[in-house]
Design a protein around this motif. Structure first.
Motif, PDB file in Angstrom:
ATOM      1  N   LYS A 124      23.265 -15.558 -26.194  1.00  0.00           N
ATOM      2  CA  LYS A 124      24.260 -15.052 -27.144  1.00  0.00           C
ATOM      3  C   LYS A 124      23.599 -14.755 -28.487  1.00  0.00           C
ATOM      4  CE  LYS A 124      28.424 -17.242 -25.297  1.00  0.00           C
ATOM      5  NZ  LYS A 124      29.601 -18.075 -25.612  1.00  0.00           N
ATOM      6  N   GLY A 126      25.361 -14.445 -31.324  1.00  0.00           N
ATOM      7  CA  GLY A 126      26.143 -15.031 -32.406  1.00  0.00           C
ATOM      8  C   GLY A 126      27.000 -16.168 -31.902  1.00  0.00           C
ATOM      9  N   GLY A 127      27.669 -16.852 -32.842  1.00  0.00           N
ATOM     10  CA  GLY A 127      28.533 -17.957 -32.473  1.00  0.00           C
ATOM     11  C   GLY A 127      29.906 -17.485 -32.030  1.00  0.00           C
ATOM     12  N   THR A 140      26.943 -13.849 -38.825  1.00  0.00           N
ATOM     13  CA  THR A 140      25.873 -14.833 -38.686  1.00  0.00           C
ATOM     14  C   THR A 140      25.311 -14.739 -37.267  1.00  0.00           C
ATOM     15  OG1 THR A 140      26.927 -16.334 -40.247  1.00  0.00           O
ATOM     16  CG2 THR A 140      25.270 -17.274 -38.762  1.00  0.00           C
ATOM     17  N   SER A 142      22.744 -16.067 -34.168  1.00  0.00           N
ATOM     18  CA  SER A 142      22.333 -17.379 -33.663  1.00  0.00           C
ATOM     19  C   SER A 142      20.825 -17.599 -33.695  1.00  0.00           C
ATOM     20  CB  SER A 142      22.834 -17.568 -32.226  1.00  0.00           C
ATOM     21  OG  SER A 142      22.305 -16.549 -31.379  1.00  0.00           O
ATOM     22  N   ASN A 143      20.065 -16.525 -33.792  1.00  0.00           N
ATOM     23  CA  ASN A 143      18.607 -16.642 -33.711  1.00  0.00           C
ATOM     24  C   ASN A 143      17.945 -16.825 -35.071  1.00  0.00           C
ATOM     25  OD1 ASN A 143      16.470 -16.806 -31.880  1.00  0.00           O
ATOM     26  ND2 ASN A 143      15.846 -14.698 -32.253  1.00  0.00           N
ATOM     27  N   THR A 145      18.884 -17.703 -39.595  1.00  0.00           N
ATOM     28  CA  THR A 145      19.829 -17.929 -40.699  1.00  0.00           C
ATOM     29  C   THR A 145      19.665 -16.869 -41.775  1.00  0.00           C
ATOM     30  OG1 THR A 145      18.241 -19.412 -41.770  1.00  0.00           O
ATOM     31  CG2 THR A 145      19.903 -20.418 -40.317  1.00  0.00           C
ATOM     32  N   LYS A 237      18.097 -10.376 -30.134  1.00  0.00           N
ATOM     33  CA  LYS A 237      17.397 -11.174 -29.113  1.00  0.00           C
ATOM     34  C   LYS A 237      16.883 -10.321 -27.947  1.00  0.00           C
ATOM     35  CE  LYS A 237      19.720 -15.631 -29.785  1.00  0.00           C
ATOM     36  NZ  LYS A 237      20.445 -16.729 -29.099  1.00  0.00           N
TER      37      LYS A 237
END
Length: 516
Positions: A124, A126-127, A140, A142-143, A145, A237
């Motif tokens: 994924k 993102g969150g 935001t 996930s890989n 900040t 990703k």
């Protein structure tokens, strides 16, 4: 008491005196006199209506001839007569054949089917709150900040064309753009790549639209990212090494010739083979003449011709009802809609009876069908392929088809049937369809010269000139009627005034005698 005199003003400002002095119904008398005068006007208006009907009828015929002429175009194509059909011993391979393809059986064994390169995010991106439709700069990932910047949205990737040459595709977006809009623009570009975000998995898919392997380098990738940009690798990703699926189709033709194709199709000698899956053994594809398809096209054309013959002959032989002249507006007021319809059906009948342009056209069309065509091939006349004139005289020269004979000719010698219909040369070798087109062109031009079309003014065709002439005579006669009506009113007004004066004198004398 002396009778009073009333008056009104006509269109020419002459005094119109009613019948109060004489006691006559002057309005009715003038109307009756004018009705007699208007009979000539009615005849001119009826002539005008008939000319309009005749013009409309001719234009309808021209429209039908134009439609038939358009359908003749397909009859000049070799593919009309030499249609091919294919059959296969397995659904794994289908085929289509051009008219030039040779009849026979072809053997194909598919070792590999072509597939397209595909790359998917490594998990994924993102969150749970990630929104692919919101501004990408606010999301935001996930890989990392790190916030996504404008520089991150300036990126490129490389694909390869049919010859294996690399082609670079540059893109530039804003942080206010959403991920979905960015991927959509990539998909809609000329890069040949499909890009989309899958909400369920939370991953981005990047794949080639076309199957096959175009990058000829060993282990070369079909979609190469810009290594200096983080958009693909960090935020989405995506890793070039994870690309897979790019593969050419590999197959063997007739057990001997090994071939490859970027696509799951390949054309050999006018036959296009389509692959859907690998085969364990060779599949047989048979190519043969599609006699039914060719027969139906010829039959449709003959049917269209017969319809033209039927319609034109019907117009040429329509009965003329001379007692049914076009109705005037006053006559229509006294009739129901059904009565008007029935009357006008008879009034319009025979508008083209004996029309020489159409008679000459039918004769020329028959000659185009029946005259020999020196093709140099097996067939020189229609009867040889099973098409001849109906023996029923009521058919007025319609054509009939011997289905078995025509299908036999199409099966055995479609090229010579094509020559009979479509030899595009001059003189005795000119094909039937070409002769028909020549005749139709002459006929349609003749009709246009007589009845015009929407692009012509009345002065550019015969019936239009006559319509203008009639309209001019109508306008002049209406001016004449106005003058006549004014004259009648002046005469009646003068009579009323004279009677009124006599009444005044009589009343005066009576009053003198009464006082004596």
């Amino acid at each position: 008491m002396v009778d009073s005199v009333s008056s009104s003003s006509s269109s020419s400002n002459s005094m119109r005196v009613g019948g109060l002095a004489s006691g006559m119904d002057t309005d009715s008398l003038v109307e009756q006199l004018m009705n007699a005068e208007r009979q000539k006007l009615y005849k001119m208006q009826q002539e005008q209506t008939k000319l309009t009907w005749q013009q409309d009828s001719l234009r309808e015929v021209n429209a039908s001839l134009k439609s038939f002429d358009t359908s003749a175009f397909n009859m000049k194509l070799s593919t009309t007569y030499n249609v091919k059909t294919t059959s296969s011993t397995s659904s794994a391979i289908t085929a289509t054949a051009e008219s030039t393809a040779s009849n026979g059986t072809y053997s194909i064994k598919v070792d590999k089917v072509a597939t397209a390169a595909i790359n998917v995010s490594a998990g994924k991106i993102g969150g749970s709150s990630f929104d692919a439709d919101a501004a990408i700069g606010t999301q935001t990932f996930s890989n990392t900040t790190d916030p996504l910047t404008v520089d991150d949205l300036k990126f490129s990737f490389t694909t390869y064309d049919d010859s294996g040459e690399p082609k670079k595709h540059n893109f530039e977006f804003k942080t206010t753009d959403s991920l979905n809009s960015i991927l959509k623009q990539i998909t809609n570009s000329d890069a040949g790549v499909r890009a989309f975000y899958d909400k369920q998995s939370g991953q981005v898919v990047l794949e080639k639209k076309d199957t096959g392997k175009y990058n000829t380098e060993t282990d070369g990738k079909e979609i190469e990212f810009d290594s200096t940009n983080k958009f693909f690798s960090t935020f989405l990703k995506l890793d070039q090494k994870n690309e897979q699926g790019a593969q050419d189709a590999e197959f063997t033709y007739n057990g001997v010739l090994n071939l490859t194709s970027h696509k799951n199709s390949y054309t050999l000698s006018g036959v296009t083979f389509n692959f859907t899956e690998e085969t364990e053994k060779a599949v047989s594809v048979t190519v043969s003449n599609d006699v039914d398809a060719a027969y139906n096209k010829i039959k449709d054309f003959v049917d269209s011709y017969n319809k033209i013959i039927e319609d034109v002959n019907a117009k040429l032989s329509e009965k003329v009802y001379r007692d049914y002249a076009p109705l005037t507006d006053d006559q229509k007021k006294e009739m129901s809609e059904d009565e008007i319809k029935l009357w006008e059906e008879k009034a319009k009948s025979g508008m083209l009876k004996g029309e020489s342009v159409l008679q000459n056209s039918l004769y020329s069309l028959r000659s185009a069908w029946y005259n020999n065509v020196e093709t140099g091939g097996a067939y020189t006349q229609l009867a040889q392929i099973g098409i001849k004139t109906s023996s029923d005289y009521l058919d007025n020269g319609k054509l009939v088809i011997d289905e078995d004979k025509l299908k036999g000719a199409l099966r055995e010698n479609p090229d010579d049937v094509y020559k009979l219909f479509s030899n595009d040369v001059e003189g005795s070798r000119r094909g039937i369809v070409n002769r028909i087109e020549d005749t139709l062109d002459v006929t349609m031009n003749s009709i246009t010269e007589r009845a015009g079309n929407t692009d012509k003014t009345n002065q550019q065709f015969t019936l239009g000139k006559r319509l203008d002439d009639v309209q001019n005579r109508i306008d002049d006669f209406q001016d004449y009627l106005t003058q006549v009506e004014d004259r009648y009113w002046r005469q009646f007004s003068a009579m009323e005034q004279a009677i009124s004066q006599m009444n005044q004198q009589s009343a005066y004398l009576m009053s003198q005698f009464g006082s004596a």
